[in-house]
Scaffold this active site. Sequence first.
Site, PDB file in Angstrom:
ATOM      1  N   SER A 262     -44.100  20.432  13.466  1.00  0.00           N
ATOM      2  CA  SER A 262     -42.943  20.189  12.608  1.00  0.00           C
ATOM      3  C   SER A 262     -41.641  20.183  13.398  1.00  0.00           C
ATOM      4  O   SER A 262     -40.617  19.757  12.888  1.00  0.00           O
ATOM      5  CB  SER A 262     -42.867  21.224  11.479  1.00  0.00           C
ATOM      6  OG  SER A 262     -42.735  22.521  11.989  1.00  0.00           O
TER       7      SER A 262
ATOM      8  N   HIS B  13     -36.703  24.956  13.787  1.00  0.00           N
ATOM      9  CA  HIS B  13     -36.449  23.750  13.010  1.00  0.00           C
ATOM     10  C   HIS B  13     -35.024  23.247  13.236  1.00  0.00           C
ATOM     11  O   HIS B  13     -34.791  22.036  13.354  1.00  0.00           O
ATOM     12  CB  HIS B  13     -36.676  24.029  11.529  1.00  0.00           C
ATOM     13  CG  HIS B  13     -38.111  24.248  11.189  1.00  0.00           C
ATOM     14  ND1 HIS B  13     -38.525  24.899  10.041  1.00  0.00           N
ATOM     15  CD2 HIS B  13     -39.251  23.905  11.845  1.00  0.00           C
ATOM     16  CE1 HIS B  13     -39.842  24.928  10.000  1.00  0.00           C
ATOM     17  NE2 HIS B  13     -40.305  24.345  11.080  1.00  0.00           N
TER      18      HIS B  13
END
Length: 263
Positions: free
Chosen positions: A133, A186
């Site tokens: 991710s 992230h």
Amino acid sequence: MPNIQGFSTLRARSYAFRLPLFTRAMVLIIVLLWIVGIQSVWNLRQWGALIPDQISFTTAYRINTFPLIHLNFFHTLFNILALTPLMERFESEYGTLTSLAMFFGPLTTLPAVLYIILERGVLRSNNTVMGASIWVFLLLGVEAIRTYKTNPYLVIGTYHVPTWTTPLVLTLVTAALVPSSSLLGHLCGVGVGYLFGLGYLKFLAPPEKALRWVEGRLNLLGRLPHYVSVDQKTYGRFGVLPTTGGGSSTLPGLVGSSQRLGP
């Protein structure tokens, strides 16, 4: 009423058969590493995860291996589902060799190094991260910048929300819904995606002339099924379409979703 089962099965099968080479390879490697990680003789996650205080000259490989290693089956599945359409779009636009060079180069090493600096130097912590991710959020950052150039705001009631903030909102939502995810990881991915979308990382990409030479010398287009040549890509490199009258156009943005980076 449409046949939903037939639609989903046929479309999914057709889409899978059309996936370009690099995207196929990344999905396959992620699945194979998940299978390897099931055994308990060798701790794959400990070996390949990004652990800030264990980065040295001999363990620098972690900077490139951590996006390929996942915690469990669901972590692997969700990341594959989120990454595949984004990676496929990127490879179709820029070519297989460029995708290989960028995703095992600056688009992975830059967010990894940024994470290590912030985690160790600023937060004085040592949280382990792993998962694809990081690439998903990076590509969402690219998409957000591209979308902002053509559609600067999302209108929600009486509010005008800048479209470039969308990945930031998604990082917060992911952190709230998945407490074990890495918010900092992230955010590092989104930040590098912003830089790529703004064009600041163009100089790190391999020159097109060199790519053509390699492709011609090795006859990659003829030898490798699903290979995307630098001259067969859907759009121009780095957001510029071919022109006929001296003008240029902006490349449509990437689209996709995201999942967690790690624990």
